[in-house]
Design a protein around this motif. Structure first.
Motif, mmCIF file in Angstrom:
data_model
loop_
_atom_site.group_PDB
_atom_site.id
_atom_site.type_symbol
_atom_site.label_atom_id
_atom_site.label_comp_id
_atom_site.label_asym_id
_atom_site.label_seq_id
_atom_site.Cartn_x
_atom_site.Cartn_y
_atom_site.Cartn_z
ATOM 1 N N GLY A 1 0.786 -1.226 0.000
ATOM 2 C CA GLY A 1 0.000 0.000 0.000
ATOM 3 C C GLY A 1 0.815 1.271 0.000
ATOM 4 N N GLU A 2 2.062 1.198 0.468
ATOM 5 C CA GLU A 2 2.904 2.393 0.496
ATOM 6 C C GLU A 2 3.323 2.842 -0.907
ATOM 7 N N LEU A 3 3.089 1.992 -1.894
ATOM 8 C CA LEU A 3 3.364 2.394 -3.273
ATOM 9 C C LEU A 3 2.277 3.319 -3.817
ATOM 10 N N SER A 4 1.140 3.365 -3.143
ATOM 11 C CA SER A 4 0.017 4.184 -3.594
ATOM 12 C C SER A 4 0.260 5.662 -3.327
ATOM 13 N N ASN A 5 -0.228 6.510 -4.217
ATOM 14 C CA ASN A 5 -0.172 7.951 -3.978
ATOM 15 C C ASN A 5 -1.073 8.353 -2.819
ATOM 16 N N SER B 1 12.213 3.904 -1.045
ATOM 17 C CA SER B 1 13.123 3.054 -1.808
ATOM 18 C C SER B 1 13.076 1.621 -1.296
ATOM 19 N N SER B 2 12.894 1.456 0.009
ATOM 20 C CA SER B 2 12.865 0.107 0.592
ATOM 21 C C SER B 2 11.700 -0.708 0.052
ATOM 22 N N VAL B 3 10.522 -0.093 -0.014
ATOM 23 C CA VAL B 3 9.364 -0.850 -0.500
ATOM 24 C C VAL B 3 9.477 -1.128 -1.994
ATOM 25 N N LEU B 4 10.065 -0.204 -2.744
ATOM 26 C CA LEU B 4 10.282 -0.459 -4.173
ATOM 27 C C LEU B 4 11.248 -1.622 -4.379
ATOM 28 N N ILE B 5 12.347 -1.626 -3.648
ATOM 29 C CA ILE B 5 13.322 -2.705 -3.782
ATOM 30 C C ILE B 5 12.733 -4.029 -3.295
ATOM 31 N N GLU B 6 11.921 -3.974 -2.258
ATOM 32 C CA GLU B 6 11.310 -5.199 -1.735
ATOM 33 C C GLU B 6 10.416 -5.874 -2.766
ATOM 34 N N ASN C 1 11.433 -8.050 -8.672
ATOM 35 C CA ASN C 1 11.164 -7.911 -10.104
ATOM 36 C C ASN C 1 9.700 -8.159 -10.445
ATOM 37 N N MET C 2 8.847 -8.160 -9.427
ATOM 38 C CA MET C 2 7.432 -8.384 -9.685
ATOM 39 C C MET C 2 6.812 -7.184 -10.416
ATOM 40 N N PRO C 3 5.853 -7.424 -11.286
ATOM 41 C CA PRO C 3 5.087 -6.307 -11.835
ATOM 42 C C PRO C 3 4.403 -5.553 -10.691
ATOM 43 N N ILE C 4 4.439 -4.236 -10.748
ATOM 44 C CA ILE C 4 3.727 -3.405 -9.776
ATOM 45 C C ILE C 4 2.421 -2.956 -10.422
ATOM 46 N N VAL C 5 1.326 -3.190 -9.730
ATOM 47 C CA VAL C 5 0.014 -2.924 -10.318
ATOM 48 C C VAL C 5 -0.887 -2.208 -9.316
ATOM 49 N N GLN D 1 9.690 1.603 -13.471
ATOM 50 C CA GLN D 1 10.810 2.345 -14.057
ATOM 51 C C GLN D 1 11.691 2.935 -12.969
ATOM 52 N N LEU D 2 11.049 3.517 -11.955
ATOM 53 C CA LEU D 2 11.796 4.121 -10.857
ATOM 54 C C LEU D 2 12.574 3.059 -10.092
ATOM 55 N N ARG D 3 11.980 1.903 -9.900
ATOM 56 C CA ARG D 3 12.662 0.797 -9.217
ATOM 57 C C ARG D 3 13.926 0.387 -9.965
ATOM 58 N N GLU D 4 13.850 0.305 -11.280
ATOM 59 C CA GLU D 4 15.032 -0.066 -12.071
ATOM 60 C C GLU D 4 16.111 0.996 -11.981
#
Length: 207
Positions: free
Chosen positions: A24-28, A112-117, A120-124, A155-158
């Motif tokens: 959920g932390e990936l959500s705006n 950054s931690s949640v993105l790296i966690e 390589n899964m698709p983020i949806v 893209q940001l994760r990469e």
């Protein structure tokens, strides 16, 4: 970014809908990611993104940024949508991408931690009605949509994987017309700008 829809099996995705659930932390809409732009404290990236619709209407920007939650900031913007900047459809992806960079620069450790966690899964982003920023269900566990927000996050994760932190501490303004907040051109956003939101530490000898 191409606008073709894609299909996602969410069992194998970092999929989010409610902010208090996993990913959920990936959500705006997630709380706890405040930012500061041009010295203005902003409670969420959703509020920042919505305010950028209305550079020509500083009073509307103020109403949006005054709200206490990301959802109310979004709702307050709705009555004014027809007055969005004339090129909104052309620049909204750029503005969202810039907003995510601001969120990262000023909330590096947590975001950054949640993105790296997510590895390589698709983020949806899961949605029942928005298949542009997110994806909608078509059958059990299968969602289809452009998923523009998820793809920007990927893209940001990469980029995080390929660069060190110093590459993300400064976020230049977008080179688009009238990119402004409260009538002033938006300046480069830096990691240290967020310090205006932190209360000053009392001197240890104060009484």
């Amino acid at each position: 970014m191409s606008y073709e829809s894609r299909q996602y099996d969410i069992k194998h995705c970092a999929a989010f809908k409610r902010t208090r659930e996993k990913w959920g932390e990936l959500s705006n809409m997630a709380g706890g990611f405040p930012v500061a732009v041009n010295g203005v404290p902003i409670k969420s990236i959703e509020a920042l993104y919505q305010a950028c619709r209305f550079p020509h209407l500083p009073d509307v920007q103020e109403k949006i940024l005054f709200q206490g939650s990301p959802m109310t900031a979004k709702m307050v913007s709705k009555p004014y949508r027809e007055s969005s900047r004339a090129d909104w459809d052309e620049v909204k992806i750029l503005i969202m991408k810039w907003s995510l960079r601001v969120k990262l620069a000023q909330n590096w450790s947590r975001f950054s931690s949640v993105l790296i966690e997510s590895n390589n899964m698709p983020i949806v982003e899961l949605s029942n009605k928005d298949d542009f920023w997110g994806a909608k269900p078509v059958e059990e566990g299968i969602y289809v949509g452009v998923n523009a927000l998820g793809r920007l996050l990927m893209q940001l994760r990469e980029q995080i994987k390929s660069n060190n932190r110093s590459s993300f501490i400064n976020v230049p303004p977008l080179e688009i017309s009238d990119f402004s907040l409260y009538g002033h051109a938006i300046k480069c956003v830096t990691e240290s700008d967020i310090s205006i939101l932190k209360p000053p530490q009392n001197d240890m000898f104060d009484v």
